[in-house]
Design a protein around this motif. Structure first.
Motif, PDB file in Angstrom:
ATOM      1  N   MET A 260       1.055  -1.244  -0.077  1.00 43.33           N
ATOM      2  CA  MET A 260       0.077  -0.075   0.075  1.00 43.33           C
ATOM      3  C   MET A 260       0.950   1.264  -0.206  1.00 43.33           C
ATOM      4  O   MET A 260       1.705   1.272   0.809  1.00 43.33           O
ATOM      5  CB  MET A 260      -1.038   0.221   1.377  1.00 43.33           C
ATOM      6  CG  MET A 260      -2.009  -1.040   1.149  1.00 43.33           C
ATOM      7  SD  MET A 260      -3.313  -1.028   2.508  1.00 43.33           S
ATOM      8  CE  MET A 260      -4.171   0.443   1.934  1.00 43.33           C
ATOM      9  N   SER A 264      -5.553   3.737   3.988  1.00 41.76           N
ATOM     10  CA  SER A 264      -6.946   4.393   4.379  1.00 41.76           C
ATOM     11  C   SER A 264      -7.856   2.879   4.529  1.00 41.76           C
ATOM     12  O   SER A 264      -7.349   1.751   3.875  1.00 41.76           O
ATOM     13  CB  SER A 264      -7.621   5.124   2.998  1.00 41.76           C
ATOM     14  OG  SER A 264      -8.062   4.024   2.040  1.00 41.76           O
ATOM     15  N   ALA A 267      -9.732   1.311   1.381  1.00 38.97           N
ATOM     16  CA  ALA A 267      -8.615   0.675   0.371  1.00 38.97           C
ATOM     17  C   ALA A 267      -8.045  -0.767   1.185  1.00 38.97           C
ATOM     18  O   ALA A 267      -8.055  -1.841   0.430  1.00 38.97           O
ATOM     19  CB  ALA A 267      -7.306   1.503   0.199  1.00 38.97           C
ATOM     20  N   ARG A 270     -10.694  -3.300   0.769  1.00 40.83           N
ATOM     21  CA  ARG A 270     -11.041  -3.476  -0.962  1.00 40.83           C
ATOM     22  C   ARG A 270      -9.941  -4.466  -1.427  1.00 40.83           C
ATOM     23  O   ARG A 270      -9.957  -5.374  -1.857  1.00 40.83           O
ATOM     24  CB  ARG A 270     -10.918  -2.471  -1.672  1.00 40.83           C
ATOM     25  CG  ARG A 270     -11.043  -2.581  -3.142  1.00 40.83           C
ATOM     26  CD  ARG A 270     -10.898  -1.236  -4.145  1.00 40.83           C
ATOM     27  NE  ARG A 270      -9.793  -0.202  -3.482  1.00 40.83           N
ATOM     28  CZ  ARG A 270      -8.480  -0.287  -3.779  1.00 40.83           C
ATOM     29  NH1 ARG A 270      -8.339  -1.259  -4.999  1.00 40.83           N
ATOM     30  NH2 ARG A 270      -7.605   0.473  -3.496  1.00 40.83           N
ATOM     31  N   LEU A 271      -8.443  -4.111  -0.575  1.00 37.38           N
ATOM     32  CA  LEU A 271      -7.368  -5.054  -1.419  1.00 37.38           C
ATOM     33  C   LEU A 271      -7.388  -5.969  -0.848  1.00 37.38           C
ATOM     34  O   LEU A 271      -6.744  -7.268  -1.444  1.00 37.38           O
ATOM     35  CB  LEU A 271      -6.122  -4.224  -0.931  1.00 37.38           C
ATOM     36  CG  LEU A 271      -5.766  -3.057  -1.586  1.00 37.38           C
ATOM     37  CD1 LEU A 271      -4.573  -2.230  -1.242  1.00 37.38           C
ATOM     38  CD2 LEU A 271      -5.663  -3.423  -3.060  1.00 37.38           C
TER      39      LEU A 271
END
Length: 554
Positions: A260, A264, A267, A270-271
């Protein structure tokens, strides 16, 4: 921090005694001794991703490509005259070139020192010069600071610019591209030398001669499966914990890393779902901000791939950790450690039996609680300074500072300045750092205890409790609070927060004043710069700055 993890399933065990011939185990152990574990895995899973860079899909690396790049850079460093024992510094963001620089240093016998790119040019120059770096690799994103650091460290004659131009630097791609990517025929194991954060005085290099032996004795099983597990790196790699747990550990175990570039909460979720992340390393501030996401966003998150989330860097409030375990399941593994050494680990199941503990030492003498004045050992339940036993081989010293090294040790034990106690069964509980202690009316108050109470309040996004000058009491307790969206500063809210504390703590421990702030000075790794806050308020008290506004809760 150590920089090699204990082996997980599927990883040859480097420290196991040889019984039957095992060529695979022997090859892995040989790679460990020479700094070539990246090459070991590149020969076995060449086309799998070693580094994934979501912000720059073209910037990722397979194992084969990353290994070749590390070989090329190692040859560049040697060509410029660097020899085993010399230093190389890197001021590079979370990108593949950082990983290649780290890997090149480890196989060329060099001391690798990452530089915090938030520093000023003078601060960075001090570290580059102090670590005796013969080479500086820098990211063009930090061109101004890097150029200033280079001017202040003339011994770093090799200067490579990543991702663009820097005045006085050679392009990284051109230098690396001109060399051979084949494995070095004569690799030499290097090491990492991190610098302390410099909370008091200039930062110092934490130097040890045997990183790997320390790692094999102190790192927990991770459950890594080479070629299957994937680690999400959430923090900046200039910090020791992300470098150890989110880069060195996975790579040495044959596990790819998703980098990363800036953290955040959305994020992160999501990842994890997109890449089926199995492992990560986080800090308590991240947990708090993840929990603050809208309920529908948390409910929609697919975290089914997670197997282990290592966390540390700061004490985690009990309510925050319990809420994460309720959401994610018992996947948390907490550690108590610093750049100087590792103390304890605790699984989710162990923690749930003793909420608030940071673990139990692997042997009773590994941790001692000493009276800060007399140096005598304290009985269970009594708060004192925490000392960790240094290993017989590979114990740390502060680079070129024998005096500071000596100050940190009492016999075979050293301290990081933390305060806490052991319970009757030998489980360690942190109280705070000695530097954060508030003495009000002659009574000791530990800010972490107050912060623990304020963290779960629905209005609080972040909080720091400090002591401020008080004519009557010497110091009084102040809470600096960053509010969550939807809440506005007011006298009524300040009074409510003070009342929230008084319902749960002895009144003498509670804030007499609440200040609302836009943000608190934290590092990218989640650590709070409390000294900056204290300096600000002390300056205000002596007329050196405008007085901060707040609500008096007396």
């Amino acid at each position: 921090m150590s920089h090699v993890p204990a082996a997980g399933p599927g990883t040859p065990t480097p420290g196991s005694a040889a019984r039957d011939p095992d060529p695979e185990r022997d090859a892995y152990r040989s790679a460990l001794r020479s700094g070539m574990t990246l090459a070991h895995w590149a020969s076995r899973q060449p086309d799998l991703p070693a580094v994934v860079t979501p912000g720059d899909p073209a910037g990722g690396r397979t194992w084969a490509r990353l290994n070749a790049e590390a070989n090329r850079l190692a040859r560049v460093l040697r060509r410029d005259g660097l020899r085993p024992g010399d230093g190389v510094a890197a001021m590079v963001a979370n990108r593949a070139e950082y990983v290649a620089t780290y890997a090149a240093a480890l196989r060329a016998g060099l001391r690798f020192t990452p530089i915090n790119w938030h520093l000023t040019a003078d601060e960075a120059a001090y570290i580059v010069d102090d670590c005796e770096a013969g080479a500086l690799v820098a990211d063009a994103r930090f061109a101004e600071v890097a150029a200033g650091a280079a001017r202040g460290a003339p011994a770093a004659t090799l200067r490579l610019a990543v991702g663009g131009a820097i005045d006085g630097f050679e392009p990284y791609d051109e230098a690396v591209g001109a060399e051979d990517g084949a494995d070095l025929p004569d690799p030499v194991l290097g090491r990492v030398m991190m610098y302390t954060s410099g909370t008091t005085g200039r930062p110092k290099g934490v130097h040890r001669t045997d990183n790997q032996r320390i790692a094999r004795r102190t790192m927990p099983p991770t459950g890594y499966v080479p070629g299957e597990s994937l680690h999400l790196c959430t923090g900046p790699l200039y910090h020791s914990a992300p470098l150890s747990f989110s880069l060195a550990g996975p790579l040495v175990a044959g596990v790819g890393v998703v980098l990363m570039d800036g953290w955040s909460a959305p994020a992160t979720l999501r990842l994890i779902a997109e890449h089926r992340v199995t492992h990560s390393h986080m800090v308590p501030t991240m947990f708090h901000r993840l929990l603050a996401l809208p309920e529908e966003e948390k409910a929609a998150a697919d975290l089914s791939s997670l197997r282990m989330v290592i966390h540390g860097a700061a004490p985690c409030p009990v309510a925050v950790k319990r809420a994460i375990i309720d959401w994610w399941g018992p996947v948390l593994l907490e550690y108590y450690a610093a750049t100087e050494g590792v103390g304890t680990f605790v699984t989710s199941e162990q923690w749930l039996d003793r909420p608030g503990t940071v673990g139990r030492p692997h042997d009773p003498d590994h941790i001692r609680i000493l009276d800060p004045v007399t140096g005598e050992s304290l009985p269970p339940g009594e708060v004192g300074t925490i000392y960790l036993r240094a290993p017989d081989v590979g114990r740390f010293s502060y680079f070129k500072d024998a005096g500071k090294t000596a100050e940190s040790y009492r016999g075979d034990h050293f301290t990081m300045g933390d305060v806490g106690y052991l319970d009757e069964d030998g489980w360690l509980f942190l109280t705070d750092r000695s530097a954060n202690l508030i003495i009000s009316g002659g009574v000791n108050i530990y800010p972490a205890e107050v912060e623990e109470v304020l963290w779960p309040h629905e209005a609080v996004a972040d909080v720091a409790v400090i002591g401020v000058p008080d004519d009557e009491w010497g110091e009084s307790v102040l809470a600096a609070v960053q509010l969550r969206p939807g809440y506005a500063p007011s006298d009524e809210l300040a009074a409510a927060l003070i009342g929230h504390c008084r319902d749960r703590l002895a009144h003498y421990k509670c804030p007499r004043r609440v200040d609302f702030v836009e943000s608190l000075p934290r590092t990218d790794a989640g650590k709070l710069y409390k000294r900056r806050l204290r300096d600000r308020y002390r300056a205000a008290a002596t007329g050196g700055a405008a007085a901060a506004s707040g609500k008096d809760g007396a």
